[in-house]
Design an enzyme around this catalytic site. Structure first.
Site, short mmCIF file in Angstrom:
data_model
loop_
_atom_site.label_atom_id
_atom_site.label_comp_id
_atom_site.label_asym_id
_atom_site.label_seq_id
_atom_site.Cartn_x
_atom_site.Cartn_y
_atom_site.Cartn_z
N GLU A 204 0.80 -1.23 0.00
CA GLU A 204 0.00 0.00 0.00
C GLU A 204 0.83 1.28 0.00
O GLU A 204 0.72 2.12 0.91
CB GLU A 204 -0.98 -0.01 1.18
CG GLU A 204 -1.96 -1.15 1.13
CD GLU A 204 -3.07 -1.07 2.16
OE1 GLU A 204 -4.09 -1.75 2.00
OE2 GLU A 204 -2.92 -0.28 3.12
N GLU A 321 -6.60 -7.55 -1.37
CA GLU A 321 -7.04 -7.37 0.02
C GLU A 321 -8.50 -6.96 0.05
O GLU A 321 -8.89 -5.99 -0.60
CB GLU A 321 -6.23 -6.30 0.76
CG GLU A 321 -4.89 -6.75 1.31
CD GLU A 321 -4.29 -5.72 2.27
OE1 GLU A 321 -5.07 -5.06 3.00
OE2 GLU A 321 -3.05 -5.58 2.30
N TRP A 362 -8.61 -10.94 3.39
CA TRP A 362 -7.86 -10.51 4.57
C TRP A 362 -8.68 -10.87 5.80
O TRP A 362 -9.74 -10.31 5.99
CB TRP A 362 -7.63 -9.00 4.52
CG TRP A 362 -6.74 -8.50 5.62
CD1 TRP A 362 -7.10 -8.18 6.90
CD2 TRP A 362 -5.33 -8.28 5.56
NE1 TRP A 362 -6.02 -7.79 7.63
CE2 TRP A 362 -4.91 -7.83 6.83
CE3 TRP A 362 -4.37 -8.42 4.56
CZ2 TRP A 362 -3.58 -7.50 7.12
CZ3 TRP A 362 -3.06 -8.10 4.83
CH2 TRP A 362 -2.68 -7.65 6.11
#
Length: 403
Positions: A204, A321, A362
């Site tokens: 990220e 995710e 996730w």
């Protein structure tokens, strides 16, 4: 009796050698995951998957007494036909660090990562290994910048991670150390191991000093070229959430009301980047919105990025995710199951057109890991309904390999 024992010992030795040779042959024949246009390919055929995140694996495996937790998750994942796992190949500074200080590594922790790769291989699970973090958790950008500042480099903010030569040198050293590591269990160098599906530059990435995405673009180009100069076998991705930037201003309206200094289009157009990724947490990004609004956003987010991956970037996509937190108001296991079902349905429908390889929920954990709880944790053995939802998606995705 002694002679008989010696015969048994030699027989056992030959059996172990034979098994090791067989495993090596299987490893080499399994092939590396590759891409062809907008599809993942394995041994010449399309490769679709259902997968999961378990970022904690190396950290836990560094403790010999806790390794069974890693084995348990891989075993349960295999039972649910999950075939790809994303996890961390970094832990910088701080508690139980892999990289204690620039270029100084804890062999015990590295052997934990060796074990994770070995267990993945035993269970037929491919790995996406992330090489750093945007956040301070497990070190990441802030730790690299702190190291450089302590060494006398003039740094203004954590965003200097992307431009400062000292910091970039630290990062490159870590990349080289990981990619050239020879696994103490399998005896295979990471860069030569097909168990690893792909490397991820950083989890990220964000850059607050330049919302255009251009600063990050320069860093991605430099680091992607560096990774490929060491390892041409494996796929490479950035690790992005999917926020749009300045290259297509009209796309910024798809963002959840803000930018983070990335550009989904230009960042993924870099030649050395092999596939695109998106993350999505509408419960955080659209906090206060009802479930229907959040799911409407999710569908727009997925559709827009898949279309761009197919038509502009022309590379496959992974939804790497997503999840629903037990800390959300109104949470229930059935609400999580409904959320996952909706996401999985979209992934499957998109996969049938060939543009998305799969999704990674996730996140999966083993029993007795409450200290790692973040609200999104799923223990398959304790959540039969969610396990069923995940297994059903695996069973739907697997036949697409043969279409």
């Amino acid at each position: 009796m002694a002679c008989f024992s010696r015969i048994i010992s030699f027989s056992l030795l030959f059996l172990l050698i034979a098994l090791a040779c067989e495993a090596r042959v299987l490893l080499q024949s399994s092939g590396f995951v590759q891409t062809r246009n907008t599809q993942f390919i394995l041994n010449g055929s399309p490769f679709f998957f259902n997968g999961f995140n378990s970022y904690w694996m190396m950290n836990v495996a560094a403790d010999l007494s806790q390794r069974s937790k890693v084995s348990d998750v891989f075993s349960q994942a295999t039972a649910a036909r999950l075939s790809v796992c994303r996890t961390w190949a970094f832990n910088d500074g701080g508690t139980q660090a892999l990289q204690i200080s620039p270029g100084v590594y804890d062999e015990r922790v590295f052997q934990g990562l060796d074990f994770v790769i070995s267990e993945a291989r035993k269970n037929g699970v491919r790995l996406i290994l992330s090489l750093s973090n945007n956040y301070k958790d497990f070190g990441g950008r802030p730790q690299y910048v702190s190291w450089a500042r302590n060494a006398g480099a003039p740094l203004n903010s954590d965003d200097d991670f992307y431009t400062n030569e000292v910091v970039k040198g630290y990062y490159k050293n870590h990349v080289k150390r990981v990619l050239t590591r020879i696994n103490t269990i399998t005896r295979v160098a990471y860069k030569d191991d097909p168990t690893i599906m792909a490397w991820e530059l950083i989890n990220e990435p964000r850059c607050q000093v330049d919302y255009s995405g251009k600063t990050l673009n320069g860093w991605i180009q430099e680091m992607a070229s560096f990774v490929k100069s060491i390892d041409s076998n494996h796929l490479l991705t950035v690790g992005m959430e999917g926020f749009y930037g300045d290259s297509m201003p009209e796309k910024k309206g798809i963002n959840p009301g803000y930018q983070v200094g990335t550009d989904f289009i230009s960042n993924h157009l870099i030649k050395e980047i092999d596939f695109t990724t998106i993350h999505a947490y509408p419960d955080i990004w659209l906090s206060g919105k009802d479930d229907s609004s959040q799911m409407a956003f999710m569908l727009r987010w997925m559709t827009s990025h898949l279309t761009d991956s197919e038509t502009i970037i022309k590379k496959p996509m992974v939804f790497s995710e997503f999840g629903k937190s037990s800390k959300d108001p109104g949470y229930s296991p059935s609400a999580r199951d409904s959320f996952l079902n909706a996401v999985y349905t979209n992934i499957y429908n998109f996969a049938r057109s060939g543009g998305i390889g799969g999704g990674l929920v996730w996140q999966l954990m083993a029993e007795g890991m409450q200290s790692y709880d973040d609200g999104y944790e799923i223990v398959l053995s304790q959540n039969p309904s969610t396990s069923s939802v995940i297994t059903q998606q695996s069973n739907k995705m697997a036949p697409l390999d043969r279409v």
